[in-house]
Design an enzyme around this catalytic site. Sequence first.
Site, PDB file in Angstrom:
ATOM      1  N   HIS A 246      -1.241  -0.091  -9.865  1.00  0.00           N
ATOM      2  CA  HIS A 246      -1.868  -1.016  -8.916  1.00  0.00           C
ATOM      3  C   HIS A 246      -2.403  -2.249  -9.648  1.00  0.00           C
ATOM      4  O   HIS A 246      -3.596  -2.563  -9.598  1.00  0.00           O
ATOM      5  CB  HIS A 246      -2.973  -0.345  -8.114  1.00  0.00           C
ATOM      6  CG  HIS A 246      -3.214  -1.018  -6.790  1.00  0.00           C
ATOM      7  ND1 HIS A 246      -3.720  -0.366  -5.692  1.00  0.00           N
ATOM      8  CD2 HIS A 246      -3.001  -2.294  -6.376  1.00  0.00           C
ATOM      9  CE1 HIS A 246      -3.827  -1.202  -4.670  1.00  0.00           C
ATOM     10  NE2 HIS A 246      -3.382  -2.388  -5.068  1.00  0.00           N
TER      11      HIS A 246
ATOM     12  N   ARG B 282       0.845  -1.179   0.000  1.00  0.00           N
ATOM     13  CA  ARG B 282       0.000   0.000   0.000  1.00  0.00           C
ATOM     14  C   ARG B 282       0.883   1.232   0.000  1.00  0.00           C
ATOM     15  O   ARG B 282       1.921   1.272   0.669  1.00  0.00           O
ATOM     16  CB  ARG B 282      -0.937   0.023   1.223  1.00  0.00           C
ATOM     17  CG  ARG B 282      -2.048  -1.022   1.198  1.00  0.00           C
ATOM     18  CD  ARG B 282      -3.048  -0.793   0.083  1.00  0.00           C
ATOM     19  NE  ARG B 282      -4.149  -1.734   0.091  1.00  0.00           N
ATOM     20  CZ  ARG B 282      -4.151  -2.909  -0.518  1.00  0.00           C
ATOM     21  NH1 ARG B 282      -3.075  -3.308  -1.185  1.00  0.00           N
ATOM     22  NH2 ARG B 282      -5.206  -3.697  -0.454  1.00  0.00           N
TER      23      ARG B 282
ATOM     24  N   GLU C 295      -4.829   7.160  -5.546  1.00  0.00           N
ATOM     25  CA  GLU C 295      -5.032   6.371  -6.764  1.00  0.00           C
ATOM     26  C   GLU C 295      -6.392   6.685  -7.372  1.00  0.00           C
ATOM     27  O   GLU C 295      -7.371   6.767  -6.628  1.00  0.00           O
ATOM     28  CB  GLU C 295      -4.911   4.872  -6.445  1.00  0.00           C
ATOM     29  CG  GLU C 295      -3.540   4.463  -5.927  1.00  0.00           C
ATOM     30  CD  GLU C 295      -3.440   2.976  -5.616  1.00  0.00           C
ATOM     31  OE1 GLU C 295      -4.409   2.238  -5.892  1.00  0.00           O
ATOM     32  OE2 GLU C 295      -2.399   2.549  -5.097  1.00  0.00           O
TER      33      GLU C 295
END
Length: 318
Positions: free
Chosen positions: A283, A235, A264
């Site tokens: 991601h 993360r 994000e």
Amino acid sequence: MTRIVVLDDYQGVALGLGGWDRLPPGCEVVAIDRALPDTDELVAALEGAEVVIAMRERTRFDAERLARLPDLRLLVTTGMANASIDLEAATGAGITVSGTRGRGGATLELTWGLILAVARSIPQEDANVRAGGWQSTVGLELDGATLGIVGLGRLGAAMVPVARAFGMEVVAWSQNLTPERAAEAGVRAVTKEELFSTADVVSIQYKLGPRSVGLVGAAELALMRPTAYLVNTSRGPIVDTPALLDALHAGRIAGAALDVFDEEPLPVDHPLRSAPRTVLSPHLGYVSGANYAVFYRDAVDDVLAYLDGTPVRVLEAA
């Protein structure tokens, strides 16, 4: 009519997976292929939706947002944990939150892809070749190098046999790691200081929580050698981004490969996009066809169970 909204279907694949035709007549399914960071825009998009399918932690559902969704009765998250959902607020609002299963290999594979990409400057050399150039970098050979794993949970432990196959030495650290647990995984437990000062590649496999925000900051980056690389597929907030940017621009570390970010999608003007010696991916850790197939199949199963009055895989506040 039961309105069902699938959020954050970035690749436009959700409705082709999971078997939505298994839902009974009277169900309307709509997929949204873009992020909705603005609360008013999100609320407008979800107006009248009784069921919402959320992809991992792409969209935040805090108490304020949940309170503005009076029609919402079932919120499905892919995976069995989602830090972006206020489970206590959902329970208070009479919203059932269900999860799904998933496959664990995708993130592991991406992590090694990023390690190889940054250690051998693959994206940079690819761009050089396409621009008419040739060799311009000297890479790190993994055989004989040391991998430092920050966090030795399920994913961290899965890193070990791959590292061994490359001929790497492996050390690990976490706040609660015991020598016995490390030995079970086939690695040596070390102090945080030793890991950051001796590893050629530092890979973060740590769970995000209040104690792990900023876990890798200026002090840890200062311990790293100028030939070492940092890789984060866990993360974004675990790493202090300004400190990382300082280290990269000053050349205090060899480079960084990142799949996760504080915000994000990453803003178009974010300084990481132009930072030197970086490999960035959006991601992608859990983004694979096989994993998506499990996510959406289970999501449809969750909806069917809810409509039948017997919700499954219900998530509750700790």
